[in-house]
Design a protein around this motif. Sequence first.
Motif, mmCIF file in Angstrom:
data_model
loop_
_atom_site.group_PDB
_atom_site.id
_atom_site.type_symbol
_atom_site.label_atom_id
_atom_site.label_comp_id
_atom_site.label_asym_id
_atom_site.label_seq_id
_atom_site.Cartn_x
_atom_site.Cartn_y
_atom_site.Cartn_z
ATOM 1 N N VAL A 36 4.918 20.948 76.804
ATOM 2 C CA VAL A 36 6.221 21.082 76.652
ATOM 3 C C VAL A 36 6.973 20.552 78.104
ATOM 4 C CG1 VAL A 36 8.563 22.029 76.191
ATOM 5 C CG2 VAL A 36 6.325 22.806 74.874
ATOM 6 N N LYS A 53 16.488 18.106 72.229
ATOM 7 C CA LYS A 53 14.991 18.221 71.840
ATOM 8 C C LYS A 53 14.642 17.082 71.084
ATOM 9 C CE LYS A 53 15.042 23.381 71.915
ATOM 10 N NZ LYS A 53 14.963 24.384 71.025
ATOM 11 N N ILE A 55 10.464 15.092 69.981
ATOM 12 C CA ILE A 55 9.177 14.657 70.249
ATOM 13 C C ILE A 55 8.835 13.375 71.027
ATOM 14 C CG2 ILE A 55 6.569 14.891 69.242
ATOM 15 C CD1 ILE A 55 7.946 17.534 69.481
ATOM 16 N N GLU A 60 6.531 17.752 73.208
ATOM 17 C CA GLU A 60 7.917 18.285 73.223
ATOM 18 C C GLU A 60 8.597 17.923 74.224
ATOM 19 O OE1 GLU A 60 10.135 22.310 71.762
ATOM 20 O OE2 GLU A 60 7.893 22.082 71.537
#
Length: 346
Positions: A36, A53, A55, A60
């Motif tokens: 992350v 947020k 991907i 992520e």
Amino acid sequence: MRIIQVAPFYHPVLGGVEKVVQKISEYMKEKGHEVVVVTYNRDRDKSNIYKEKEIINGVEVIRLPPKFTWSHGSYSSLLPKIVSDLNPDLIHVHVWRHPHVFQLSSMKVPKILQPHSPFYSRKQIGKFTFIYYKIVDSFLGKEMKNYNVISITPLERDTIKKKFKVDSVVIPNGIEDYYFDVKSKGDDYYLFLGRVSSEKNVMKMLKGFALSKVSRPLIIAGPDGGLGTEVRSFIHKTGINAKYVGSVTEEEKIELLSKCRALINPRPYEAFGITLIEAQAMGKPCMIVGHGGQEYAAPPGVSSIRGEDNEVDISNLFKQIENDEILNYCQKELDSIQRGLGTAKF
């Protein structure tokens, strides 16, 4: 293992540090780890412009709204809780002196700090930023001892040891293997790759190029860091054989490198200079200015020629590399280095 990368910027923001963070993150994801990235919702000019947020290539990315920003620095009071709630097994923090370094220094989790060698001179960064650097290093430098530290050059390792009494491990920046498979397509022009900004010393490079009166063109490629208009105006007024092409894709960058005679990095202190490695992987010599990580990434007298930070020296770099004997020497050394045989210096 859950790895949390914390950095001032992340893709699609362009830059050397940003590329390193992205490549490490994606590589660790490929190795089966959960990765992350925690960064700030901004680029170098504007805030709150990306998704909070998302991907990206399996990684992520969490972007925090900065409470306030200055230059490339950002602060978010949310950061410690966000990182803690992610329950990390390892935290990899990037770029010394940014607030997140100190916000996370007391967390009881294995932590890595990669400072990225931000040890610039007052001349490069200006009076107020230099004072800020001095204050942080003097009063918060002890926080570096809470991390396992990675240096990207021996120079950075020695600087950190001297300034902070902290040992570090040297792990240089790397590039993708495919750069070594790209064949040279010529020596049509000289090339600068990077943000077109004052800190990259672009105007002095242009003035040195004009002074050299070299007829071979100079191509400038990279995002506008505030000097785009001035660069275009200078080229137009002087009539020099130079062109600013703006930002380029990875594929366009490789094509530009493959056709250049040599790459120039005019920054008087460079933390590393990853484009220098990319150029050399294709057998292209480099021109460097001043002293810093650039001397490690492209050793003078081996794969590069070096000058001091003034227009006359920079002009001489262009004139020297016009000499086929010097060019061929550097290319021969690069070939020898790739085969593990390079030792000579001129």
